[in-house]
Design a protein around this motif. Structure first.
Motif, PDB file in Angstrom:
ATOM      1  N   ASN A  31       0.807  -1.237   0.000  1.00 57.05           N
ATOM      2  CA  ASN A  31       0.000   0.000   0.000  1.00 57.05           C
ATOM      3  C   ASN A  31       0.833   1.277   0.000  1.00 57.05           C
ATOM      4  O   ASN A  31       0.402   2.321   0.496  1.00 57.05           O
ATOM      5  N   GLU A  32       2.041   1.161  -0.586  1.00 61.49           N
ATOM      6  CA  GLU A  32       2.838   2.352  -0.853  1.00 61.49           C
ATOM      7  C   GLU A  32       2.489   2.861  -2.246  1.00 61.49           C
ATOM      8  O   GLU A  32       1.846   2.173  -3.032  1.00 61.49           O
ATOM      9  N   VAL A  33       2.918   4.082  -2.571  1.00 62.29           N
ATOM     10  CA  VAL A  33       2.638   4.634  -3.896  1.00 62.29           C
ATOM     11  C   VAL A  33       3.915   4.681  -4.727  1.00 62.29           C
ATOM     12  O   VAL A  33       5.001   4.976  -4.209  1.00 62.29           O
ATOM     13  N   VAL A  34       3.760   4.371  -6.010  1.00 65.66           N
ATOM     14  CA  VAL A  34       4.887   4.230  -6.923  1.00 65.66           C
ATOM     15  C   VAL A  34       4.563   4.961  -8.223  1.00 65.66           C
ATOM     16  O   VAL A  34       3.487   4.767  -8.799  1.00 65.66           O
ATOM     17  N   ALA A  35       5.486   5.790  -8.695  1.00 66.63           N
ATOM     18  CA  ALA A  35       5.324   6.453  -9.992  1.00 66.63           C
ATOM     19  C   ALA A  35       5.874   5.548 -11.084  1.00 66.63           C
ATOM     20  O   ALA A  35       6.938   4.935 -10.915  1.00 66.63           O
ATOM     21  N   PHE A  36       5.171   5.484 -12.212  1.00 67.88           N
ATOM     22  CA  PHE A  36       5.570   4.589 -13.299  1.00 67.88           C
ATOM     23  C   PHE A  36       5.147   5.174 -14.642  1.00 67.88           C
ATOM     24  O   PHE A  36       4.219   5.982 -14.721  1.00 67.88           O
ATOM     25  N   PRO A  37       5.818   4.757 -15.722  1.00 71.25           N
ATOM     26  CA  PRO A  37       5.494   5.320 -17.025  1.00 71.25           C
ATOM     27  C   PRO A  37       4.289   4.643 -17.664  1.00 71.25           C
ATOM     28  O   PRO A  37       4.055   3.447 -17.486  1.00 71.25           O
ATOM     29  N   THR A  38       3.516   5.422 -18.392  1.00 69.41           N
ATOM     30  CA  THR A  38       2.519   4.883 -19.311  1.00 69.41           C
ATOM     31  C   THR A  38       2.832   5.475 -20.685  1.00 69.41           C
ATOM     32  O   THR A  38       3.780   6.237 -20.846  1.00 69.41           O
ATOM     33  N   GLU A  39       2.021   5.131 -21.677  1.00 70.83           N
ATOM     34  CA  GLU A  39       2.260   5.686 -23.017  1.00 70.83           C
ATOM     35  C   GLU A  39       1.838   7.144 -23.121  1.00 70.83           C
ATOM     36  O   GLU A  39       2.175   7.830 -24.085  1.00 70.83           O
ATOM     37  N   THR A  40       1.105   7.639 -22.115  1.00 66.06           N
ATOM     38  CA  THR A  40       0.634   9.033 -22.145  1.00 66.06           C
ATOM     39  C   THR A  40       1.538   9.915 -21.291  1.00 66.06           C
ATOM     40  O   THR A  40       2.309  10.717 -21.806  1.00 66.06           O
ATOM     41  N   VAL A  41       1.448   9.793 -19.982  1.00 66.95           N
ATOM     42  CA  VAL A  41       2.304  10.507 -19.038  1.00 66.95           C
ATOM     43  C   VAL A  41       2.681   9.532 -17.925  1.00 66.95           C
ATOM     44  O   VAL A  41       2.173   8.416 -17.866  1.00 66.95           O
ATOM     45  N   TYR A  42       3.580   9.946 -17.035  1.00 64.91           N
ATOM     46  CA  TYR A  42       3.881   9.121 -15.866  1.00 64.91           C
ATOM     47  C   TYR A  42       2.702   9.175 -14.899  1.00 64.91           C
ATOM     48  O   TYR A  42       2.110  10.234 -14.679  1.00 64.91           O
ATOM     49  N   GLY A  43       2.361   8.013 -14.336  1.00 68.47           N
ATOM     50  CA  GLY A  43       1.271   7.926 -13.382  1.00 68.47           C
ATOM     51  C   GLY A  43       1.784   7.689 -11.975  1.00 68.47           C
ATOM     52  O   GLY A  43       2.885   7.165 -11.773  1.00 68.47           O
ATOM     53  N   LEU A  44       0.968   8.073 -10.985  1.00 64.63           N
ATOM     54  CA  LEU A  44       1.298   7.839  -9.581  1.00 64.63           C
ATOM     55  C   LEU A  44       0.347   6.775  -9.061  1.00 64.63           C
ATOM     56  O   LEU A  44      -0.826   7.052  -8.805  1.00 64.63           O
ATOM     57  N   GLY A  45       0.843   5.544  -8.931  1.00 59.97           N
ATOM     58  CA  GLY A  45      -0.024   4.406  -8.692  1.00 59.97           C
ATOM     59  C   GLY A  45      -0.091   3.954  -7.253  1.00 59.97           C
ATOM     60  O   GLY A  45       0.877   4.060  -6.490  1.00 59.97           O
ATOM     61  N   ARG A 127      -8.930   2.111 -17.483  1.00 66.88           N
ATOM     62  CA  ARG A 127      -8.215   1.977 -18.749  1.00 66.88           C
ATOM     63  C   ARG A 127      -7.120   0.928 -18.637  1.00 66.88           C
ATOM     64  O   ARG A 127      -6.698   0.560 -17.525  1.00 66.88           O
ATOM     65  N   MET A 128      -6.674   0.436 -19.804  1.00 67.01           N
ATOM     66  CA  MET A 128      -5.550  -0.488 -19.879  1.00 67.01           C
ATOM     67  C   MET A 128      -4.424   0.223 -20.628  1.00 67.01           C
ATOM     68  O   MET A 128      -4.536   0.459 -21.834  1.00 67.01           O
ATOM     69  N   PRO A 129      -3.356   0.602 -19.941  1.00 72.38           N
ATOM     70  CA  PRO A 129      -2.292   1.366 -20.599  1.00 72.38           C
ATOM     71  C   PRO A 129      -1.518   0.533 -21.618  1.00 72.38           C
ATOM     72  O   PRO A 129      -1.394  -0.687 -21.482  1.00 72.38           O
ATOM     73  N   GLU A 130      -1.006   1.225 -22.641  1.00 77.71           N
ATOM     74  CA  GLU A 130      -0.215   0.563 -23.675  1.00 77.71           C
ATOM     75  C   GLU A 130       1.262   0.877 -23.456  1.00 77.71           C
ATOM     76  O   GLU A 130       1.902   1.591 -24.238  1.00 77.71           O
ATOM     77  N   HIS A 131       1.790   0.361 -22.357  1.00 78.40           N
ATOM     78  CA  HIS A 131       3.209   0.524 -22.059  1.00 78.40           C
ATOM     79  C   HIS A 131       3.671  -0.752 -21.374  1.00 78.40           C
ATOM     80  O   HIS A 131       3.056  -1.198 -20.401  1.00 78.40           O
ATOM     81  N   PRO A 132       4.745  -1.371 -21.865  1.00 80.98           N
ATOM     82  CA  PRO A 132       5.152  -2.667 -21.304  1.00 80.98           C
ATOM     83  C   PRO A 132       5.477  -2.628 -19.819  1.00 80.98           C
ATOM     84  O   PRO A 132       5.185  -3.582 -19.094  1.00 80.98           O
ATOM     85  N   VAL A 133       6.062  -1.520 -19.347  1.00 88.69           N
ATOM     86  CA  VAL A 133       6.408  -1.426 -17.927  1.00 88.69           C
ATOM     87  C   VAL A 133       5.149  -1.275 -17.080  1.00 88.69           C
ATOM     88  O   VAL A 133       5.006  -1.917 -16.028  1.00 88.69           O
ATOM     89  N   ALA A 134       4.219  -0.450 -17.522  1.00 89.78           N
ATOM     90  CA  ALA A 134       2.962  -0.286 -16.778  1.00 89.78           C
ATOM     91  C   ALA A 134       2.214  -1.607 -16.695  1.00 89.78           C
ATOM     92  O   ALA A 134       1.748  -2.016 -15.616  1.00 89.78           O
TER      93      ALA A 134
END
Length: 348
Positions: A31-45, A127-134
């Protein structure tokens, strides 16, 4: 808190078993928060099922908690865990645009997701992001991930991990760096809970592309009338703004240069946001190119980085060219108007 910086090669096979991805996924499970890339912008997950995790997202961003968050998934089948039903038009769009930059709003299943993530509404944006890391991170966590853009609320959205570090270092558990994002503006948000789908936020999938698949869709009146209250996640408050006041200019290059010259004569340090085609024309303290006017997708990709660059240039006022309000230009102009607080100067 110490923020861990995690670098990932997005081209590695079996990313969901990659040690760095496992590390980031473990933090999400805790339950920590992690920033990660998507194909649009970086998200805070964060874990979309956990009130604790979702609160941490809002705290890190400084975002008002009455703004619902978009839920990110990695498999089409996951949708049925969170929604009551999938309308036929939504199903068509999912087949065409998922994974990709399209968020669809459904009637939610009660008691599954954090009520804070959905702002207590009866609907949920997915949504389902189109980025392999996400996708790998979501899959490795085994969780639905609530994720707004990974910036401090009100600032331009981040398209690189460096942007995230500038805004959120010390406020999040980890930042996953897989290089710059591609599209550069957030996903399109489409409400499919009514009889006629409605675009609540323009983005990476255009109105024209959506209508080619399902026919006519409505557009939220708030996108063209600032007196209307916007319905979309992330659109309720001022966004995307650089530190200096930004003015959009509906006029020719000569008119924009005259505005620049007048302000310079008054002693202001002036910036101008322009395109590759016009960069050599302007004489200003700081000229920033955001892309090519002939290829608006490059403007979308470079817009937020360009807006952030003005802060480092220490300008006191910014003038920006405007763009054609069609295709991806609709999303570009929407973000620029929000960044400018709807301040527009029109040549007589």
């Amino acid at each position: 808190m110490d923020t861990k910086y995690i670098e990932v090669d997005k081209n590695v096979d079996n990313l969901n078993t990659y040690p760095q991805i496992i590390d980031a996924a473990k933090r999400l499970k805790q339950n920590e928060v992690v920033a990660f890339p998507t194909e649009t912008v970086y998200g805070l997950g964060g874990n979309a099922k956990s009130d604790d995790a979702v609160r941490k997202i809002f705290e890190a961003k400084g975002r008002p908690s009455d703004n619902p968050l978009i839920i990110h998934i990695s498999e089409l089948e996951q949708i049925h865990e969170f929604v009551d039903a999938v309308p036929e038009k939504a199903r068509t769009l999912m087949k065409t645009f998922w994974p990709g930059p399209l968020t669809i709003i459904f009637q939610k299943k009660e008691g599954v997701l954090s009520e804070i993530a959905t702002a207590g509404l009866s609907t949920v944006a997915i949504r389902m992001p189109e980025h392999p890391v996400a996708l790998a991170l979501i899959q490795a966590s085994g969780l639905p991930i609530a994720a707004p853009s990974a910036n401090r609320s009100g600032r331009p959205s981040p398209t690189t991990a460096e942007h995230v570090w500038e805004d959120l270092n010390g406020r999040v558990s980890a930042i996953v760096d897989a290089g710059p994002t591609g599209i550069g503006v957030e996903s399109t948000v489409l409400d499919c809970t009514g009889e006629l789908p409605q675009i609540l936020r323009p983005g990476g999938v255009t109105k024209e592309q959506i209508e080619a698949e399902i026919g006519i869709v409505k557009v939220d009146p708030a996108l063209t009338n600032q007196e209307e209250a916007p319905k979309s996640p992330g659109m309720k408050y001022t966004h995307y703004a650089p530190d200096a006041p930004l003015f959009l200019v509906k006029g020719g290059r000569e008119y924009i240069q005259q505005l620049i010259s007048d302000k310079k004569n008054e002693g202001f340090r002036v910036g101008v946001l322009t395109t590759e085609e016009n960069r050599a024309y302007y004489t200003s303290d700081f000229v920033q190119v955001c892309g090519r006017r002939s290829q608006l997708e490059t403007v979308a990709s470079g817009l937020y980085d360009a807006l952030r660059s003005f802060n480092k240039a220490d300008v006191e006022i910014i003038f920006s060219e405007v763009f054609e309000n069609k295709g991806v230009g609709v999303a570009i102009m929407n973000r620029l108007l929000k960044a400018a607080g709807h301040k527009v100067i029109t040549e007589a």
